[in-house]
Enzyme design. Sequence first.
Site: not given
Ligand code: IMP
Length: 189
Positions: A36, A164, A9, A65-66, A145, A142-143
């Site tokens: 994961e 942010k 990402n 991870d988020s 937001d 992104f995502g």
């Molecule tokens: P990961 O790559 O498995 O950690 O999944 C992270 C997902 O959480 C992202 O693809 C988004 O869907 C969401 N996400 C996490 N952080 C953000 C952010 O800062 N903005 C928007 N979506 C986020």
Amino acid sequence: MIVLFSTTNKHKIREANETGKIYGIGFEQINCIYPEIRDEKFENIASEGVKYVYEKIKKPVIVEDSGIIIDALNSFPGTFSAYIEKKLGNKGILNLMRDVEERNRTARYISAVAFFDGKILKTFVGTVEGKISTGERGSGGFGYDPIFIPNGYKETFGENPEPKKEISHRRKSVETFCKFYVKYNEDIK
Ligand code: IMP
């Protein structure tokens, strides 16, 4: 100082570097794909991921991870955020929440950064509280937001991604990592 950050990402790298530069740290992207694990805690997923990546590259590295936790949806999508973003998208989330009143639209983003150097395993967690808007607004970030309004603001992170840099979950997790890493780097010299 360069720190390897395993992620696919590019937004995570960009945002991490906005914080890293304050501490003289540059995050370099590597694309070591890791499995994961399924877990409700971001920290556990990040910890298992970083151990896997370390075993592949044998160098100190971080992963993050988020995701987003929506109270009215019993914490969904949580650690499934990336998958649900692809399957439902923001429109799907808004649809699930169409009958939820303003005061019950509370949500938070969580970011867990995990560091491993073969011996020391550490996690750093950051959170930002907010609420889910009633429509998609803006195309920044992104995502999720465009549907996330941080507390204290009127605009979504999609309309105005600028805050942010100061208040995001990633700003907080990366900042605590940076503080740790500056000291760690001194200690190993
Ligand atoms: P990961 O790559 O498995 O950690 O999944 C992270 C997902 O959480 C992202 O693809 C988004 O869907 C969401 N996400 C996490 N952080 C953000 C952010 O800062 N903005 C928007 N979506 C986020």
